[in-house]
Design a protein around this motif. Structure first.
Motif, PDB file in Angstrom:
ATOM      1  N   GLU A 159       0.825  -1.207   0.000  1.00 24.86           N
ATOM      2  CA  GLU A 159       0.000   0.000   0.000  1.00 24.86           C
ATOM      3  C   GLU A 159       0.859   1.256   0.000  1.00 24.86           C
ATOM      4  O   GLU A 159       0.578   2.222  -0.705  1.00 24.86           O
ATOM      5  N   GLU A 162       2.323   1.811  -3.389  1.00 22.04           N
ATOM      6  CA  GLU A 162       1.298   2.314  -4.311  1.00 22.04           C
ATOM      7  C   GLU A 162       0.995   3.791  -4.048  1.00 22.04           C
ATOM      8  O   GLU A 162       0.745   4.555  -4.985  1.00 22.04           O
ATOM      9  N   VAL A 216      -9.935   7.435  -9.985  1.00 16.48           N
ATOM     10  CA  VAL A 216     -10.368   6.137  -9.451  1.00 16.48           C
ATOM     11  C   VAL A 216      -9.392   5.578  -8.416  1.00 16.48           C
ATOM     12  O   VAL A 216      -9.493   4.412  -8.038  1.00 16.48           O
ATOM     13  N   SER A 217      -8.471   6.397  -7.940  1.00 19.34           N
ATOM     14  CA  SER A 217      -7.492   5.923  -6.962  1.00 19.34           C
ATOM     15  C   SER A 217      -8.175   5.550  -5.648  1.00 19.34           C
ATOM     16  O   SER A 217      -9.066   6.263  -5.158  1.00 19.34           O
ATOM     17  N   SER A 218      -7.718   4.467  -5.037  1.00 21.15           N
ATOM     18  CA  SER A 218      -8.264   4.019  -3.758  1.00 21.15           C
ATOM     19  C   SER A 218      -7.808   4.905  -2.598  1.00 21.15           C
ATOM     20  O   SER A 218      -8.315   4.782  -1.479  1.00 21.15           O
ATOM     21  N   PHE A 219      -6.854   5.803  -2.854  1.00 18.12           N
ATOM     22  CA  PHE A 219      -6.356   6.699  -1.805  1.00 18.12           C
ATOM     23  C   PHE A 219      -7.164   7.991  -1.710  1.00 18.12           C
ATOM     24  O   PHE A 219      -6.899   8.818  -0.842  1.00 18.12           O
ATOM     25  N   ASN A 220      -8.136   8.162  -2.584  1.00 15.74           N
ATOM     26  CA  ASN A 220      -8.919   9.402  -2.582  1.00 15.74           C
ATOM     27  C   ASN A 220      -9.783   9.515  -1.331  1.00 15.74           C
ATOM     28  O   ASN A 220     -10.395   8.541  -0.893  1.00 15.74           O
ATOM     29  N   ASN A 221      -9.804  10.715  -0.767  1.00 19.40           N
ATOM     30  CA  ASN A 221     -10.710  11.034   0.332  1.00 19.40           C
ATOM     31  C   ASN A 221     -11.570  12.216  -0.097  1.00 19.40           C
ATOM     32  O   ASN A 221     -11.499  12.651  -1.257  1.00 19.40           O
ATOM     33  N   ASP A 225     -11.142  14.208  -3.562  1.00 22.80           N
ATOM     34  CA  ASP A 225     -12.228  14.147  -4.550  1.00 22.80           C
ATOM     35  C   ASP A 225     -12.689  15.552  -4.952  1.00 22.80           C
ATOM     36  O   ASP A 225     -12.965  15.816  -6.130  1.00 22.80           O
ATOM     37  N   TYR A 273      -2.263  14.020  -1.414  1.00 21.43           N
ATOM     38  CA  TYR A 273      -1.834  12.615  -1.440  1.00 21.43           C
ATOM     39  C   TYR A 273      -0.629  12.402  -0.521  1.00 21.43           C
ATOM     40  O   TYR A 273      -0.505  11.354   0.127  1.00 21.43           O
TER      41      TYR A 273
END
Length: 279
Positions: A159, A162, A216-221, A225, A273
């Protein structure tokens, strides 16, 4: 002879293992976090393109004193950040990549510091990609160095790796925003060559594709966003009128400002990020 070679190999292995153990304990790039180091080194890529863009802009806008000041400030920041990255580097590979940037910078700087003229503008068009490549190599070296400090937990380590890649990708968008304007100016009739239009189109495509990856990143909050929403609205307006980009439909000041606005938005996203925590 064979025994000597074996001893040397063992010493090298021990030295590398010691270094990686130190990284695993510190999990830092000198006094910086690795996330910060990836962000700063990524910003160096943007600064190389920003300097080239401003120089080409000043060819036809020599009395824009704010742009002249921005060129000087950008040059100072670039040099200061090279020094910071070099001071905090631990691995020889990172130091070597930074040495390549510094060596190339001494040549590139001579063009940047000249009174804007067509001859040096053409040299900037022909050499900006070289210093950009070397600056990008530094980012990759720092990401590689960071893997020595990964967690023992393989999931967390993956993680974390990434996350650094997404910081890198977001940071690269800053560079592409400046490169877009640089090659818009390079595509003017008196400067364009066989490559300038294809580079402009490639930059446009990479910007667009990478933005989709960030969305589409899974790290977005929530904050990321929202920032991505802001930049997407602006970018969609560029896409809807892309003929202006490829057919010299923007005024100089307009494309200059657009590139700075895109850079500012992507810089905000990159900084967000950088602050994401992997647990």
């Amino acid at each position: 002879m064979r025994k000597d070679l074996t001893k040397i190999a063992l010493v090298c292995t021990f030295f590398l293992a010691t270094q990686l153990t130190t990284y695993a304990q510190n999990k830092k790039y000198g006094s910086l976090s690795f996330n910060k180091a990836v962000n700063i080194s990524g910003k160096q890529r943007m600064l190389t393109q920003r300097m080239g863009k401003i120089y080409l802009y000043l060819l036809d806008n020599p009395n824009d004193f704010k742009a002249q000041k921005n060129l000087k400030i950008t040059k100072i920041i670039f040099e200061k950040q090279i020094s910071i990255l070099d001071k905090n580097a631990s691995l020889l590979i990172t130091k070597n990549k930074l040495a390549e940037v510094k060596d190339t910078w001494e040549k590139y700087k001579k063009f940047i510091e000249s009174t804007p003229n067509k001859k040096d503008a053409e040299k900037i068009i022909n050499t900006n990609s070289t210093i950009l490549k070397y600056a990008n190599n530094v980012v990759n070296a720092i990401i590689l160095e960071s893997k020595g400090g990964s967690s023992d937990d393989s999931y967390v380590a993956e993680e974390d790796s990434e996350l650094k890649q997404i910081i890198n990708k977001a940071g690269r968008q800053r560079m592409l925003s400046q490169r877009l304007a640089l090659y818009y100016f390079a595509n003017k009739p008196d400067l364009k060559n066989k490559k300038t239009e294809s580079v402009l189109r490639n930059v446009y495509s990479e910007l667009d594709n990478a933005l989709n990856d960030l969305l589409v990143s899974s790290f977005n909050n929530d904050r990321i966003d929202e920032a991505l929403g802001d930049v997407t609205v602006l970018w969609e307006s560029v896409k809807e009128n892309n003929d202006k980009l490829f057919k010299q439909g923007y005024q100089d000041q307009e494309i200059y400002k657009l590139s700075n606005t895109l850079t500012k938005l992507f810089n905000k996203i990159t900084n967000l990020y950088e602050k994401v925590k992997v647990e």
